[in-house]
Design an enzyme around this catalytic site. Structure first.
Site, short mmCIF file in Angstrom:
data_model
loop_
_atom_site.label_atom_id
_atom_site.label_comp_id
_atom_site.label_asym_id
_atom_site.label_seq_id
_atom_site.Cartn_x
_atom_site.Cartn_y
_atom_site.Cartn_z
CG HIS A 22 9.61 -1.25 -2.54
ND1 HIS A 22 9.50 -0.25 -3.35
CD2 HIS A 22 8.71 -2.16 -3.12
CE1 HIS A 22 8.90 -0.39 -4.20
NE2 HIS A 22 8.21 -1.39 -4.45
N GLY A 78 1.25 -2.96 -6.15
CA GLY A 78 1.10 -1.44 -5.52
C GLY A 78 -0.36 -0.74 -6.12
N GLY A 79 -0.31 0.05 -6.88
CA GLY A 79 -1.45 0.95 -7.14
C GLY A 79 -2.98 0.18 -7.33
CD GLU A 126 8.11 -4.84 -6.62
OE1 GLU A 126 6.96 -5.02 -6.75
OE2 GLU A 126 8.60 -3.78 -5.98
N GLY A 170 4.67 1.47 -11.03
CA GLY A 170 3.82 2.62 -11.06
C GLY A 170 3.70 3.33 -12.62
CD1 TRP A 179 -2.79 -1.65 -0.13
CD2 TRP A 179 -3.15 -1.06 2.11
NE1 TRP A 179 -3.74 -2.12 0.30
CE2 TRP A 179 -3.91 -2.05 1.58
CE3 TRP A 179 -3.16 -0.74 3.32
CZ2 TRP A 179 -5.18 -2.48 2.27
CZ3 TRP A 179 -4.37 -1.41 4.17
CH2 TRP A 179 -5.16 -2.09 3.49
CE LYS A 180 4.42 0.98 -4.34
NZ LYS A 180 5.07 1.33 -5.70
CD GLU A 234 8.17 2.98 -4.48
OE1 GLU A 234 7.47 2.82 -3.49
OE2 GLU A 234 7.44 2.83 -5.43
P1 PGA Z 1 2.82 -0.89 -8.78
O1 PGA Z 1 3.80 -1.27 -7.60
O2 PGA Z 1 2.04 -2.08 -8.88
O3 PGA Z 1 1.92 0.23 -8.33
O4 PGA Z 1 3.57 -0.84 -9.88
C1 PGA Z 1 4.34 -2.45 -7.29
C2 PGA Z 1 5.67 -2.03 -6.18
O5 PGA Z 1 5.96 -1.46 -6.10
O6 PGA Z 1 5.58 -3.15 -5.26
#
Ligand code: PGA
Length: 250
Positions: free
Chosen positions: A96, A235-236, A168, A174, A11-12, A98
């Site tokens: 991750h 994610g999204g 990933e 994203g 969910w970030k 990020e």
């Molecule tokens: P995303 O993110 O599905 O929005 O591309 C995946 C993630 O960062 O784990």
């Protein structure tokens, strides 16, 4: 060897406790009884006290998006594994992209976190992936091998069984650009071969490797059809209950 897939929601930095509760009110009935795959949610730490009690007794596990490797201490802004365990969390993401990109997380830090999670009995989901420039320079395999070897330094086959990996590609996160199933399959094969080199064929054959990067209800089936893809890190498309439930039920 059959590997039980794991479908996970990252969910970030989204959702308030009320929004998390509303998600769960809708999501849990939609996936109740779905035992084909494991399901896990990775909310922000501030949401754990809402999400974990709501998921208790369900088929949905809950974890942190990040943990610190120290048991406790003067680490402002961080969350310890003991804190995660004390509120009932069972999993954690580690490394991750990020975290690597914005918070200077290196393979060495990822490795320390992996050791800490394994020692504490928390299921680690270790994320690896190349950036666009690395893919375009033909360095994808080299980057993945370096990240896996860096993460696994000092990890023996005896303690490696709980580890989950997530491939990933950073350029797919994203962005709406998904790796083709064939691209993901090739990357997963590279990763599995590196795990085999480091930890042996048995561990490599049983280790789950998830795919993440713009996974959506309409592309999850073709990704999951690849024998090398053992689940998804989403994610999204995990932020809405109906969308994530559709992914779980691909
Ligand atoms: P995303 O993110 O599905 O929005 O591309 C995946 C993630 O960062 O784990």
């Amino acid at each position: 060897m059959s590997r039980k897939a794991l479908i996970a929601a990252n969910w970030k930095m989204y959702k308030t406790p009320a929004e998390a509760q509303a998600f769960l009110d809708a999501f849990l009935p939609l996936v109740a009884g779905n035992s084909r795959d494991e399901i896990a949610l990775f909310p922000s730490p501030v949401l754990l006290a809402t999400v974990i009690p709501a998921c208790k007794g369900s088929n949905v596990a809950v974890g942190c998006q990040n943990i610190h490797f120290a048991e406790e201490g003067a680490y402002t802004g961080e969350t310890s594994i003991a804190q995660l365990k004390a509120v009932g969390g069972t999993h954690t993401l580690i490394g991750h992209s990020e975290r690597r990109q914005y918070f200077a997380e290196t393979d060495e830090i990822v490795n320390k976190k992996l050791h800490a999670a394994l020692k504490a009995g928390i299921v680690p989901v270790v994320c690896v992936g190349e950036v666009l420039a690395e893919r375009e320079a033909g360095k994808t395999a080299e980057v993945l091998k370096t990240q896996v070897a860096g993460a696994f330094a000092g990890v023996s086959a005896e303690i490696a069984a709980p580890i989950v990996l997530a491939y990933e590609p950073v350029w797919a996160i994203g962005t709406g650009k998904t790796a083709t199933p064939e691209m993901a399959d090739e990357a997963h094969k590279t990763i599995r071969a590196e795990v085999a080199r480091l930890l042996g064929d048995g561990i490599a054959a049983s280790m789950r490797i998830l795919y993440g990067g713009s996974v959506k209800p309409d592309n999850v089936s073709s990704l999951m059809a690849q024998p090398e893809i053992d689940g998804a890190l989403v994610g999204g498309a995990s932020l809405k209950a109906d969308s994530f439930a559709a992914i779980v039920k691909y």
